[in-house]
Every structure is written in structure tokens, then in C-alpha cells.
Design a protein around this motif. Structure first.
Motif, PDB file in Angstrom:
ATOM      1  N   TYR A 165      32.848  34.940  29.484  1.00  0.00           N
ATOM      2  CA  TYR A 165      32.513  36.171  30.176  1.00  0.00           C
ATOM      3  C   TYR A 165      33.706  36.528  31.070  1.00  0.00           C
ATOM      4  CZ  TYR A 165      27.509  35.229  29.138  1.00  0.00           C
ATOM      5  OH  TYR A 165      26.298  34.999  28.532  1.00  0.00           O
ATOM      6  N   SER A 166      33.967  37.809  31.262  1.00  0.00           N
ATOM      7  CA  SER A 166      35.019  38.201  32.184  1.00  0.00           C
ATOM      8  C   SER A 166      34.624  39.467  32.919  1.00  0.00           C
ATOM      9  CB  SER A 166      36.355  38.401  31.459  1.00  0.00           C
ATOM     10  OG  SER A 166      36.291  39.489  30.566  1.00  0.00           O
ATOM     11  N   GLY A 167      35.132  39.601  34.131  1.00  0.00           N
ATOM     12  CA  GLY A 167      34.777  40.757  34.929  1.00  0.00           C
ATOM     13  C   GLY A 167      35.694  40.924  36.114  1.00  0.00           C
ATOM     14  N   SER A 168      35.289  41.772  37.052  1.00  0.00           N
ATOM     15  CA  SER A 168      36.138  42.069  38.198  1.00  0.00           C
ATOM     16  C   SER A 168      35.298  42.605  39.345  1.00  0.00           C
ATOM     17  CB  SER A 168      37.218  43.086  37.814  1.00  0.00           C
ATOM     18  OG  SER A 168      36.619  44.307  37.390  1.00  0.00           O
ATOM     19  N   ALA A 169      35.921  42.594  40.523  1.00  0.00           N
ATOM     20  CA  ALA A 169      35.296  43.152  41.721  1.00  0.00           C
ATOM     21  C   ALA A 169      36.384  43.836  42.530  1.00  0.00           C
ATOM     22  CB  ALA A 169      34.629  42.057  42.542  1.00  0.00           C
ATOM     23  N   PRO A 170      36.265  45.127  42.833  1.00  0.00           N
ATOM     24  CA  PRO A 170      37.284  45.801  43.647  1.00  0.00           C
ATOM     25  C   PRO A 170      37.259  45.267  45.071  1.00  0.00           C
ATOM     26  CG  PRO A 170      35.395  47.237  43.281  1.00  0.00           C
ATOM     27  CD  PRO A 170      35.171  46.028  42.435  1.00  0.00           C
ATOM     28  N   THR A 171      38.437  45.081  45.646  1.00  0.00           N
ATOM     29  CA  THR A 171      38.494  44.540  47.004  1.00  0.00           C
ATOM     30  C   THR A 171      38.274  45.615  48.056  1.00  0.00           C
ATOM     31  OG1 THR A 171      40.872  44.869  47.276  1.00  0.00           O
ATOM     32  CG2 THR A 171      40.155  42.830  46.204  1.00  0.00           C
ATOM     33  N   GLY A 172      38.556  46.862  47.730  1.00  0.00           N
ATOM     34  CA  GLY A 172      38.405  47.920  48.712  1.00  0.00           C
ATOM     35  C   GLY A 172      39.298  47.732  49.928  1.00  0.00           C
ATOM     36  N   GLY A 173      40.394  46.997  49.746  1.00  0.00           N
ATOM     37  CA  GLY A 173      41.311  46.751  50.852  1.00  0.00           C
ATOM     38  C   GLY A 173      40.841  45.687  51.819  1.00  0.00           C
ATOM     39  N   ARG A 174      39.731  45.021  51.520  1.00  0.00           N
ATOM     40  CA  ARG A 174      39.220  43.993  52.431  1.00  0.00           C
ATOM     41  C   ARG A 174      40.120  42.773  52.439  1.00  0.00           C
ATOM     42  NH1 ARG A 174      34.798  46.302  50.019  1.00  0.00           N
ATOM     43  NH2 ARG A 174      33.204  47.130  51.436  1.00  0.00           N
ATOM     44  N   THR A 175      40.068  42.037  53.527  1.00  0.00           N
ATOM     45  CA  THR A 175      40.827  40.796  53.660  1.00  0.00           C
ATOM     46  C   THR A 175      39.885  39.674  54.076  1.00  0.00           C
ATOM     47  OG1 THR A 175      41.384  41.302  55.960  1.00  0.00           O
ATOM     48  CG2 THR A 175      42.947  42.016  54.268  1.00  0.00           C
ATOM     49  N   GLY A 176      40.348  38.450  53.877  1.00  0.00           N
ATOM     50  CA  GLY A 176      39.539  37.285  54.238  1.00  0.00           C
ATOM     51  C   GLY A 176      39.363  36.354  53.059  1.00  0.00           C
ATOM     52  N   THR A 177      38.637  35.268  53.280  1.00  0.00           N
ATOM     53  CA  THR A 177      38.414  34.253  52.251  1.00  0.00           C
ATOM     54  C   THR A 177      37.594  34.817  51.094  1.00  0.00           C
ATOM     55  OG1 THR A 177      38.514  32.484  53.881  1.00  0.00           O
ATOM     56  CG2 THR A 177      37.420  31.974  51.799  1.00  0.00           C
ATOM     57  N   VAL A 178      37.991  34.472  49.879  1.00  0.00           N
ATOM     58  CA  VAL A 178      37.312  34.945  48.667  1.00  0.00           C
ATOM     59  C   VAL A 178      36.410  33.831  48.128  1.00  0.00           C
ATOM     60  CG1 VAL A 178      37.630  35.730  46.283  1.00  0.00           C
ATOM     61  CG2 VAL A 178      39.202  36.497  48.089  1.00  0.00           C
ATOM     62  N   ILE A 179      35.140  34.141  47.932  1.00  0.00           N
ATOM     63  CA  ILE A 179      34.192  33.192  47.358  1.00  0.00           C
ATOM     64  C   ILE A 179      33.524  33.844  46.152  1.00  0.00           C
ATOM     65  CG2 ILE A 179      32.096  31.820  47.716  1.00  0.00           C
ATOM     66  CD1 ILE A 179      32.808  31.684  50.677  1.00  0.00           C
ATOM     67  N   ILE A 180      33.561  33.152  45.016  1.00  0.00           N
ATOM     68  CA  ILE A 180      32.931  33.651  43.787  1.00  0.00           C
ATOM     69  C   ILE A 180      31.862  32.651  43.377  1.00  0.00           C
ATOM     70  CG2 ILE A 180      33.295  34.387  41.404  1.00  0.00           C
ATOM     71  CD1 ILE A 180      36.201  34.924  42.132  1.00  0.00           C
ATOM     72  N   THR A 181      30.672  33.152  43.107  1.00  0.00           N
ATOM     73  CA  THR A 181      29.537  32.288  42.805  1.00  0.00           C
ATOM     74  C   THR A 181      28.903  32.685  41.474  1.00  0.00           C
ATOM     75  OG1 THR A 181      29.068  32.093  45.176  1.00  0.00           O
ATOM     76  CG2 THR A 181      27.324  31.420  43.644  1.00  0.00           C
ATOM     77  N   LEU A 182      28.649  31.712  40.631  1.00  0.00           N
ATOM     78  CA  LEU A 182      27.881  31.916  39.408  1.00  0.00           C
ATOM     79  C   LEU A 182      26.510  31.284  39.608  1.00  0.00           C
ATOM     80  CD1 LEU A 182      30.436  31.060  36.568  1.00  0.00           C
ATOM     81  CD2 LEU A 182      29.862  33.295  37.516  1.00  0.00           C
ATOM     82  N   ALA A 183      25.482  32.032  39.238  1.00  0.00           N
ATOM     83  CA  ALA A 183      24.114  31.539  39.408  1.00  0.00           C
ATOM     84  C   ALA A 183      23.288  31.836  38.173  1.00  0.00           C
ATOM     85  CB  ALA A 183      23.475  32.167  40.645  1.00  0.00           C
ATOM     86  N   ARG A 184      22.299  30.991  37.961  1.00  0.00           N
ATOM     87  CA  ARG A 184      21.372  31.175  36.845  1.00  0.00           C
ATOM     88  C   ARG A 184      19.968  30.855  37.346  1.00  0.00           C
ATOM     89  NH1 ARG A 184      23.709  27.862  33.236  1.00  0.00           N
ATOM     90  NH2 ARG A 184      25.036  29.511  32.353  1.00  0.00           N
ATOM     91  N   SER A 185      19.068  31.817  37.183  1.00  0.00           N
ATOM     92  CA  SER A 185      17.688  31.653  37.652  1.00  0.00           C
ATOM     93  C   SER A 185      17.653  31.299  39.139  1.00  0.00           C
ATOM     94  CB  SER A 185      16.958  30.578  36.842  1.00  0.00           C
ATOM     95  OG  SER A 185      16.953  30.903  35.465  1.00  0.00           O
TER      96      SER A 185
END
Length: 555
Positions: A382-402
Motif C-alpha cells: 500500500y502507498s499513500g501520502s499526507a500533506p504537511t501544510g507547512g507544519r513542523t515537529g516530530t512525525v509519527i505514522i501509525t498503522l492500525a487494524r480493527s
């Protein structure tokens, strides 16, 4: 893999005898290597399922003579393959006697990569020395696949009476704000006929080395995943892939681990700073076993789920560009501001055994994250993206199921502060593995999938998206009794088959098609990937001018 994606230029299936994947390896970076270092690099490459190193060597580099013995000793011990790629652009043209002697010295090694029992040899640049290769081939009987991107496919094949046994294009990156397309690949396939094609795939490009007169990024973002999907699922199948690169740190497309013994380019290239430090790219390499297996066997298994993410660590307007341009005049491109070329977004890819949701926070604030490619049947990358909108700070990406987290990655923060006050257009790539799962494979092999989503550039975009969703294949489409469509006067004949199909189904866009027959010629053909208009016109004419009667029966 994602929805079955097909490029505009649909060609018939190509017979494949032995698919192989190579990694472009810069020998000039190995001045401090020992045999142990070579073993380490080769071991990582084998884990990624890469078949061989294409050893890039410029003329008169001291590292070549010093390092080849260790490289071949390590490769022989680990049952790995190597072949020579002679660089004519770095220090000028090679002497043909030197080339002959080097290949003859190593061709008997079990580690030297051979195709059809012939030692494989490549080159970058140097078409003016094409006649030398007639003598070299006579002397050593090599299988020769040069990269002569300045010529285009048709002209390159004519060099020295057709001395090349195959070609690669070096057209591995998109231009400007456009995403990567496969039109250049289609051109090579059309002109190569029975000769072999080496497709290039690269995860990124950024270089800022004034000493080499290089300072530009090309658009990267999602195209590491996109490029693999396009070429894996396309109707035309290359015989070889070459990954650009294993260890070219100066151009930011390395997939090898960071290694401060290989950073000489930043000194000789007079870089303002080292834009590779703290920018690992290992995660891109971790996706390769699935992609390479899928390409070679048309199916693959997921045995452990993971997440890989990549992004630039500064908003694109945070600091000075340092005279960096998007695109480069050195490649005959119109230069633009880097902000036009690059995107402020978090990109991610996840090998998963079943569907999962993805969420992203930046500095503790949730941002919209979506899957752009969902594998058929739910198994795959799977692949995707998220626009940052110019935000700054630590990046956390989470995958969840149920509602349960299956894997989470905390990446380096996005910051408005830049080294030396200059925007760094290199990517940070992070990854995190989850638990092992029972092996799962897609329910359908790639060879059994049908077109579900198309893409195209410029005026072809809407046409390709519409017709692919209706299962259109130009060579085999059948039509009802509705009026056939024609290409608007003055446009490329590449539109002919598309307009004929879509207009007969009540979609006849006035920007490209008409129910009235006009005149198409080569004058209006646009330039793509640096190729000349005439060459594109010849390509498109050969692919798309086949006419189909408007009285053909409905299938």
C-alpha cells in the motif's frame, strides 16, 4: 500491488528469458574499502534480491585498479555478480585497448555477469566513440548495453551501424511538477524491436555540487513506488532493471547505508555542506524484495508487515534555496523555482497482508493521510501520502487494524531551521517492522490482472483515465454503431485510437477529439523527456494510427 496501472503506450507482451536487477555502484567512492567492506555491501544487496552491481568507473581513476581485486574476490566468495559500466562522461572517453584488457582479465571469473554466455558491458555517454565498440566486441564478444541518452532511442540504435545489443535511457526522473511517466520507455521498446531494454528506476534526485556545476532537485515524493508499479504492471516488460543508485551520495539517490568513508564528492564538488548526514535511505531498500519478486515471478508473498516513510525535513520555503533550481538547463530543461518541483508531504508505503488504516501526526497535530494505491485483493504494498501544510515537529505514522496498532514509526522532526541557512532537498527515510505474519500472496498474479486505472500526461490524462476504466486496449478494441471519434486537427496522431474509442461511448472531449475527421501531423507533437518532437511523432504514429471501423461488432 496497486490498481493495475498501464502507461499510454500499450505494446504487445515481450518475451522474457531471464529478468535481472542491477544496482549502479560508484567505484570512485571506495578508496578506503577493504574486502570486508565489499562483502558487507554485497550481503546487503543480496538481501534486497539485487542480482549484480553495475560497476561505474571513469577513466584513470585510481580506485578502479586498487579495488577490483577485492570486489571480485568478495563477489566470488558470496556467489554474487558484477559487470563493468564504463563512464565516458566523467573523465572523457576510454581507450578501447584498456576496455578490452579489463574485460578479458575478469571475464573468466564466476562473479562476472554474463548474458547469453557473453560478458555484459555497459557504458554511460560516449556515443562519439561508438565505432570503438565494434572493435571491442570483435575482440571480447561482449553483450553491450550503452546509455546514450543525448541521442534518443532511434539515433542511438544507428550508432556505428547498430553496435549496441540493447539500450538504457537514463531518463529515470520526472521533470518539473509532473509525475513520472513511461513515454520514454515506450519509445525505447518501439525502436529496440528484438534488442533488449534496461529500464532505470531511482528513488530520488538532489545534487548541490558547484564544483561539478550541479545544483538541482527533480521531483521525487511518491515516484519510487509509482515507478515500480508502472513497470511491473505495464504491457511491455524490460529484460533488465538498473537501480540508480546503490551509493551515489552526491545525487541523493543512494539506497545503501550511510557511510562517511564514501563522501569524497562533497569535498571535490565543493558542497556548501554535506546534505546526506542524518538522511538514511535504508527503508527504500527494504521494499525491494517484494517488488523484485513480483516483477520476476508475477506474484510475491508478505511475511512481515512494516511501514516505510520519507519526506524532506524542511518546508520547501523555510530557508534559502542556495541558487538551487528545479530542473536544469544542463539537461535542456526550463528552470523553475525548487518550490514548483518539490512537494510538502509525508509519503509512506506499507507491505501488508490485509487492509489497515493509516494516520499521521506532525508536532502532535493530526493531518489527513490517505492510501493512494491499494493492492488488488488487499495483499501487497500500500502507498499513500499526507500533506504537511507547512507544519513542523516530530512525525509519527501509525498503522492500525480493527482499532489495534500493528506498527508505528516516529521519524525525525520537520524543522524550519536549516543547515547553513539552506534548504536541504534530500529525503529522510525511516522504517519500522511489525510482527511476522502467516505468508500471504495476492489472489491474482500480475499476468492475470486487467487494466483498472490509466494515466497520461498533458492532453492524454482524461482520455487514459476514462478508457482504461472501460478495459480499452488499442490493438483489440471493438466498437458499436455510434459515430467514431477523430483527433482534432493539428494534434498528434497519438490521439487517434483514444478518440475513436471514447467518442463511440459518449465521451468525446472537445480539447482533443471531434466527430469530424481532421488532419493530424507531426508539427504539434510536444517534447517529453528531452526527446525531439519528430521522434515522438514517429513513435506515436507507429503505436496508434491503426484504424478500426465504426461498424465493428460489439464484443
Amino acid at each position: 500491488m496497486g490498481a493495475f496501472i498501464i502507461a499510454l503506450a500499450l505494446l504487445g507482451p515481450t518475451a522474457v528469458s531471464a529478468k535481472s536487477v542491477f544496482a549502479h555502484f560508484m567505484v570512485c567512492n571506495t578508496a578506503n574499502f577493504t574486502e570486508t567492506d565489499w562483502r558487507t555491501q554485497i550481503g546487503l544487496t543480496q538481501t534486497a534480491k539485487i542480482d549484480a552491481f553495475a560497476l561505474n568507473m571513469a577513466k584513470d581513476e585510481a580506485t578502479t585498479k586498487a579495488q577490483l581485486p577485492s570486489a571480485f574476490t568478495a563477489a566470488e566468495a558470496l556467489q554474487f555478480k558484477l559487470f563493468f559500466s564504463f563512464d565516458y562522461a566523467g573523465n572523457g572517453d576510454w581507450n578501447k585497448a584498456t576496455v578490452t584488457g579489463m574485460v578479458n582479465q575478469r571475464r573468466a571469473s564466476a562473479a562476472y555477469f554474463k548474458y547469453n554466455s557473453k560478458p555484459s558491458v555497459s557504458s554511460f555517454g560516449g556515443p562519439a566513440s561508438g565505432a570503438d565498440w565494434k572493435n571491442i566486441k570483435t575482440a571480447i564478444g561482449c553483450y553491450f548495453i550503452p546509455g546514450w541518452p543525448s541521442l534518443g532511442a532511434k539515433t542511438a540504435l544507428e550508432v556505428a551501424g547498430g553496435v549496441a545489443d540493447g539500450l538504457f535511457s537514463w531518463d529515470a526522473w520526472p521533470s518539473g511538477s509532473r509525475s513520472m511517466i513511461t513515454y520514454p520507455d515506450a519509445s525505447y521498446f518501439n525502436f529496440l524491436s528484438s534488442k533488449k531494454y534496461m529500464a532505470l528506476v531511482s528513488p530520488w534526485f538532489y545534487t548541490n555540487l558547484p564544483g561539478y556545476e550541479k545544483n538541482w532537485p527533480w521531483r521525487g515524493d511518491s515516484f519510487w513506488v509509482d515507478r515500480w508499479n508502472h513497470l511491473i504492471s505495464g504491457e511491455f516488460q524490460p529484460e533488465f532493471f538498473q537501480i540508480i543508485s546503490w551509493n551515489d551520495y552526491g545525487e541523493s539517490h543512494y539506497i545503501a547505508p550511510l557511510d562517511d568513508s564514501q563522501y569524497a564528492a562533497f569535498t571535490t564538488g565543493r558542497a556548501s555542506y554535506n546534505y546526506v548526514i542524518n538522511k538514511p535511505h535504508n527503508g527504500w531498500r527494504e521494499l525491494l524484495p517484494y517488488f523484485i519478486t513480483l516483477w520476476k515471478t508475477r506474484t510475491a508473498s508478505i511475511m512481515q508487515e512494516s511501514i516505510v516513510s520519507w519526506y524532506r525535513q524542511h518546508p520547501k520555503g523555510a530557508c534559502s534555496s542556495g541558487n538551487t533550481t528545479g530542473n536544469t538547463a544542463s539537461q535542456l530543461q526550463v528552470e523553475v523555482a525548487p518550490s514548483v518541483t518539490v512537494q510538502d508531504e509525508i509519503c509512506f508505503a506499507a507491505p501488508l497482508g490485509s487492509a489497515a488504516t493509516v494516520s499521521v501526526t506532525i508536532g502532535g497535530v493530526a493531518v489527513a493521510a490517505t492510501w493512494n494505491v491499494v493492492p488488488t485483493g488487499g495483499v501487497g504494498i500500500y502507498s499513500g501520502s499526507a500533506p504537511t501544510g507547512g507544519r513542523t515537529g516530530t512525525v509519527i505514522i501509525t498503522l492500525a487494524r480493527s482499532g489495534t496498532t500493528i506498527v508505528q514509526i516516529t521519524g525525525w522532526p520537520i524543522s524550519p531551521t536549516c543547515t547553513n541557512g539552506l534548504n536541504n532537498y534530500n529525503a529522510y527515510v525511516g522504517s519500522m517492522w511489525g510482527v511476522s505474519i502467516t505468508a500471504r500472496s495476492p489472489t491474482l498474479a500480475v499476468s492475470k490482472m486487467k487494466c483498472a486505472r490509466g494515466f497520461g500526461a498533458n492532453g492524454f490524462a482524461g482520455l487514459c483515465e476514462w478508457r482504461c476504466a472501460h478495459g480499452y486496449c488499442p490493438e483489440a478494441a471493438s466498437f458499436g454503431t455510434k459515430p467514431i471519434g477523430y483527433t482534432l486537427s493539428g494534434l498528434s496522431p497519438a490521439y487517434d485510437g483514444l478518440c475513436a474509442f471514447v467518442c463511440a461511448r459518449d465521451y468525446c472531449p472537445s480539447t482533443a477529439c471531434s466527430y469530424t475527421k481532421g488532419t493530424t501531423d507531426c508539427v504539434a507533437v510536444f517534447v517529453i523527456g528531452g526527446m525531439h518532437s519528430l521522434e515522438w511523432c514517429l513513435l506515436f504514429k507507429s503505436l496508434f494510427t491503426k484504424k478500426v471501423s465504426n461498424r465493428a461488432s460489439v464484443s
